[in-house]
Design an enzyme around this catalytic site. Structure first.
Site, PDB file in Angstrom:
ATOM      1  N   ASP A  96       0.671  -1.326   0.065  1.00  0.00           N
ATOM      2  CA  ASP A  96       0.042  -0.078   0.250  1.00  0.00           C
ATOM      3  C   ASP A  96       1.028   1.441  -0.082  1.00  0.00           C
ATOM      4  OD1 ASP A  96      -3.176  -0.899   1.174  1.00  0.00           O
ATOM      5  OD2 ASP A  96      -1.413  -2.243   1.356  1.00  0.00           O
TER       6      ASP A  96
ATOM      7  N   GLU B  73      -5.234   7.139  -0.572  1.00  0.00           N
ATOM      8  CA  GLU B  73      -5.750   6.285   0.723  1.00  0.00           C
ATOM      9  C   GLU B  73      -4.740   6.752   1.845  1.00  0.00           C
ATOM     10  OE1 GLU B  73      -7.214   2.540   0.658  1.00  0.00           O
ATOM     11  OE2 GLU B  73      -7.961   2.539   2.656  1.00  0.00           O
TER      12      GLU B  73
ATOM     13  N   ASP C 285      -6.084   4.823  -5.125  1.00  0.00           N
ATOM     14  CA  ASP C 285      -5.895   3.822  -3.931  1.00  0.00           C
ATOM     15  C   ASP C 285      -5.033   2.637  -4.210  1.00  0.00           C
ATOM     16  OD1 ASP C 285      -6.522   1.881  -2.207  1.00  0.00           O
ATOM     17  OD2 ASP C 285      -8.760   1.761  -2.482  1.00  0.00           O
TER      18      ASP C 285
ATOM     19  N   ILE D 203      -3.499   0.082  -3.182  1.00  0.00           N
ATOM     20  CA  ILE D 203      -3.959  -1.350  -3.189  1.00  0.00           C
ATOM     21  C   ILE D 203      -5.402  -1.285  -2.761  1.00  0.00           C
ATOM     22  CG2 ILE D 203      -3.559  -3.593  -2.234  1.00  0.00           C
ATOM     23  CD1 ILE D 203      -1.275  -3.021  -3.749  1.00  0.00           C
ATOM     24  N   ASP D 204      -6.322  -1.462  -3.627  1.00  0.00           N
ATOM     25  CA  ASP D 204      -7.647  -1.291  -3.017  1.00  0.00           C
ATOM     26  C   ASP D 204      -8.038  -3.028  -2.723  1.00  0.00           C
ATOM     27  OD1 ASP D 204     -10.273  -1.021  -2.822  1.00  0.00           O
ATOM     28  OD2 ASP D 204     -10.895  -1.348  -4.826  1.00  0.00           O
TER      29      ASP D 204
ATOM     30  N   THR E 181      -7.114  -4.633  -0.071  1.00  0.00           N
ATOM     31  CA  THR E 181      -5.825  -5.272   0.756  1.00  0.00           C
ATOM     32  C   THR E 181      -6.161  -6.365   1.249  1.00  0.00           C
ATOM     33  OG1 THR E 181      -5.164  -3.022   1.112  1.00  0.00           O
ATOM     34  CG2 THR E 181      -4.094  -4.637   2.739  1.00  0.00           C
TER      35      THR E 181
ATOM     36  N   ASP F 226     -12.388   4.507  -3.644  1.00  0.00           N
ATOM     37  CA  ASP F 226     -12.732   3.084  -3.998  1.00  0.00           C
ATOM     38  C   ASP F 226     -13.760   3.053  -5.245  1.00  0.00           C
ATOM     39  OD1 ASP F 226     -11.376   1.858  -1.927  1.00  0.00           O
ATOM     40  OD2 ASP F 226     -12.951   2.541  -0.283  1.00  0.00           O
TER      41      ASP F 226
HETATM   42  N1  A2P Z   1     -18.174  -0.576   6.417  1.00  0.00           N
HETATM   43  C1  A2P Z   1     -17.758  -0.817   5.205  1.00  0.00           C
HETATM   44  N2  A2P Z   1     -18.843  -0.470   3.934  1.00  0.00           N
HETATM   45  C2  A2P Z   1     -18.318  -0.354   2.901  1.00  0.00           C
HETATM   46  N3  A2P Z   1     -16.787  -0.455   2.485  1.00  0.00           N
HETATM   47  C3  A2P Z   1     -16.060  -0.594   3.645  1.00  0.00           C
HETATM   48  C4  A2P Z   1     -16.347  -0.567   4.787  1.00  0.00           C
HETATM   49  N4  A2P Z   1     -15.304  -0.554   5.635  1.00  0.00           N
HETATM   50  C5  A2P Z   1     -14.272  -0.434   4.748  1.00  0.00           C
HETATM   51  N5  A2P Z   1     -14.624  -0.309   3.498  1.00  0.00           N
HETATM   52  C6  A2P Z   1     -13.998  -0.333   2.375  1.00  0.00           C
HETATM   53  O1  A2P Z   1     -14.127  -1.179   1.279  1.00  0.00           O
HETATM   54  C7  A2P Z   1     -13.104  -1.221   0.391  1.00  0.00           C
HETATM   55  C8  A2P Z   1     -12.908  -2.674  -0.120  1.00  0.00           C
HETATM   56  O2  A2P Z   1     -14.190  -3.121  -0.544  1.00  0.00           O
HETATM   57  P1  A2P Z   1     -14.412  -4.581  -1.130  1.00  0.00           P
HETATM   58  O3  A2P Z   1     -15.111  -5.290   0.025  1.00  0.00           O
HETATM   59  O4  A2P Z   1     -15.487  -4.306  -2.118  1.00  0.00           O
HETATM   60  O5  A2P Z   1     -13.123  -5.143  -1.480  1.00  0.00           O
HETATM   61  C9  A2P Z   1     -11.661  -0.859   1.249  1.00  0.00           C
HETATM   62  O6  A2P Z   1     -11.335   0.202   0.464  1.00  0.00           O
HETATM   63  C10 A2P Z   1     -12.461  -0.609   2.560  1.00  0.00           C
HETATM   64  O7  A2P Z   1     -11.810   0.599   3.107  1.00  0.00           O
HETATM   65  P2  A2P Z   1     -10.570   0.450   3.841  1.00  0.00           P
HETATM   66  O8  A2P Z   1      -9.329   0.314   3.083  1.00  0.00           O
HETATM   67  O9  A2P Z   1     -10.374   1.868   4.664  1.00  0.00           O
HETATM   68  O10 A2P Z   1     -10.843  -0.514   4.867  1.00  0.00           O
HETATM   69 MG    MG Z   2      -9.881   0.507  -1.155  1.00  0.00          MG
END
Ligand code: A2P
Ligand code: MG
Length: 351
Positions: free
Chosen positions: A46, A69, A141, A143-144, A146, A292
Site C-alpha cells: 500500500d 488513501e 487507491d 492497493i484496493d 488489501t 474506492d
Molecule cells: N463498512 C464498510 N462499508 C463499505 N466499505 C467499506 C467498509 N469498511 C471498509 N470499506 C472499504 O471497502 C473497500 C474494499 O471493498 P471490497 O469489499 O469491495 O473489496 C476498502 O477500500 C475498505 O476501506 P478500507 O481500506 O479503509 O478498509
Molecule cells: Mg480501497
C-alpha cells in the site's frame, strides 16, 4: 496536455505499481502488514504503490493535488518496526523506479532513476489533499482490496483524474485477474482504462507496448434479467449479503453471487464477466471513499453501464474524500439499471 497523453501516463504509473505489488505479493510475510487505528490492514505494498504513483505523477503534474488513501505518518515513527517498514518501502519503490523505460511507457517520468528516502515519504504525503469541486485532482487507491491481496484473491491499483469534481479518466490494474476470463488458469494481470466519452478498454499489464482492446458490458434486457449474474464484496462487513440475496430473488436471479474484493468488480462487469454489482450499506454511518469508486464508475459508464447509489442518485465526487451524499452503490447495464433499483428500493424499503 490531452486526455489521451494523460491516459498513457496513468497507465504507465499504475502498471508500474501493479508490477511492484505483484513482486511484494510473492514474498509477503506477516511482518510487512500493520494494522491501522481503524483496524484495517495496510501492507508495504500500500505504502510503496502510493509512493511510486505519487512520485511519478508529480513529475508529470507538479501542481496537481492527490487524494490518496495512505499517509506516511506511521513510517516516520522512531520505532524499529516503523524503520523496518520504511526501509522496505524505499527498497521496493527504488527497485521499480530503477527499471528503464520500456517501449510503450510514457515519456517524461524520469524512469530509470532512484530517489531519496525523503522524496519517497514526501510523495506518500502528497496524497493527503482533502478533495475539491474545483480544478484538477487525482484520486488514488494504491492497493484496493488489501484483504483480497492478503488472502490471494483480487486486488487493484486504482487511479482517476477528476476535473471540476467529475471523473474524466480512470485506470485500474488488477494483477490477479485472468487476462482471458474463459481461461481462469491462464495468464493473469490486466490493466483497464477509460476516458469520458471515449470508451473503455483493457490490456495485459505486461504488454506495455500492446494494443488496448475495447470492452463493453453484456447487453441484457428486462426480459433476460433473470439470467444475470451479480457480484459483491467478499467481506460481509462491506456490503450486506443478506439484502443482495433478497434483491436477487426479487429479480428472479438464481445464479450464486460472485464474491470478489476491490474494484476488480467494476472491471469484471465492464468486460461482461458479470452483469450487476451491488454494494449495500451495512452500517448507516459508513461513508464510501472516493478512491474506492472514482475510476470504476467511469469504466462502467464507458462500457455501457450506469452507476448510482441506492437512492438512484449519481455518485458525487466533489464533496471531499468521501461520497458523503450517497449510500451504497448500484451498478448495472443502462437497460436494466431501473429495474435493479426498483428491486433494491423494495428490499431495503427506501426510495
Ligand atoms: N463498512 C464498510 N462499508 C463499505 N466499505 C467499506 C467498509 N469498511 C471498509 N470499506 C472499504 O471497502 C473497500 C474494499 O471493498 P471490497 O469489499 O469491495 O473489496 C476498502 O477500500 C475498505 O476501506 P478500507 O481500506 O479503509 O478498509
Ligand atoms: Mg480501497
Amino acid at each position: 496536455m490531452s486526455l489521451v497523453q494523460e491516459k498513457q501516463i496513468a497507465i504507465t504509473v499504475v502498471s508500474r505499481a501493479a508490477n511492484l505489488a505483484q513482486s511484494v505479493f510473492k514474498k509477503l510475510v506477516n511482518a510487512e502488514t500493520v494494522t491501522k487505528k481503524d483496524k484495517s490492514p495496510v501492507t508495504v505494498a500500500d505504502y510503496s504503490c502510493q509512493s511510486l504513483i505519487s512520485l511519478l505523477l508529480s513529475k508529470a503534474y507538479p501542481n496537481d493535488p492527490i487524494v490518496g488513501e495512505e499517509d506516511a505518518k506511521d513510517l516516520r515513527q522512531p520505532t524499529d518496526e516503523s524503520k523496518q517498514l520504511k526501509n522496505r518501502v524505499v527498497d521496493l519503490v527504488n527497485a521499480e523506479l530503477s527499471k528503464p523505460q520500456a517501449a510503450g511507457e510514457a515519456d517524461d517520468l524520469e524512469l530509470g532513476v532512484t530517489r531519496s528516502e525523503t522524496e519517497l515519504l514526501d510523495a506518500i504525503d502528497r496524497g493527503t489533499f482533502e478533495g475539491s469541486a474545483k480544478g484538477r485532482m487525482w484520486c488514488l487507491d494504491p492497493i484496493d482490496g488489501t484483504k483480497g491481496f492478503l488472502r490471494g484473491g483480487q486486488y487493484a491499483v486504482c487511479l482517476a483524474l477528476l476535473i471540476e469534481g467529475k471523473v474524466e479518466l480512470g485506470v485500474i490494474a488488477c494483477p490477479n485477474l485472468p487476462v482471458d476470463p474463459s481461461k481462469p488458469d491462464g495468464p493473469r494481470g490486466v490493466v483497464f482504462g477509460a476516458i469520458k466519452g471515449q470508451g473503455a478498454f483493457q490490456r495485459p499489464i505486461s504488454e506495455t507496448n500492446g494494443p488496448l482492446s475495447k470492452i463493453s458490458m453484456n447487453s441484457i434486457t428486462k426480459e433476460s434479467i433473470a439470467q444475470a449474474s451479480f457480484c459483491e464484496s467478499v467481506e460481509s462487513g462491506h456490503s450486506s449479503q443478506g439484502d443482495s440475496a433478497n434483491i436477487a430473488k426479487e429479480l428472479n436471479i438464481t445464479k450464486e453471487p460472485v464474491r470478489m474484493d476491490s474494484q476488480a468488480k467494476y472491471c469484471s462487469i465492464s468486460r461482461g464477466d458479470g452483469d450487476i454489482y451491488l454494494r449495500l450499506p451495512v452500517s448507516a454511518s459508513y461513508e464510501e471513499k472516493i478512491w474506492d469508486h472514482a475510476p470504476g464508475r467511469l469504466l462502467v459508464a464507458e462500457a455501457g453501464g450506469k452507476v448510482t447509489d441506492i437512492h438512484n442518485k449519481d455518485l458525487d465526487f466533489s464533496l471531499g474524500r468521501t461520497l458523503k451524499n450517497n449510500k451504497g452503490v448500484i451498478v448495472a447495464h443502462e437497460s436494466i439499471h431501473g429495474d435493479v433499483i426498483k428491486a433494491v428500493q423494495k428490499v431495503l424499503n427506501v426510495a
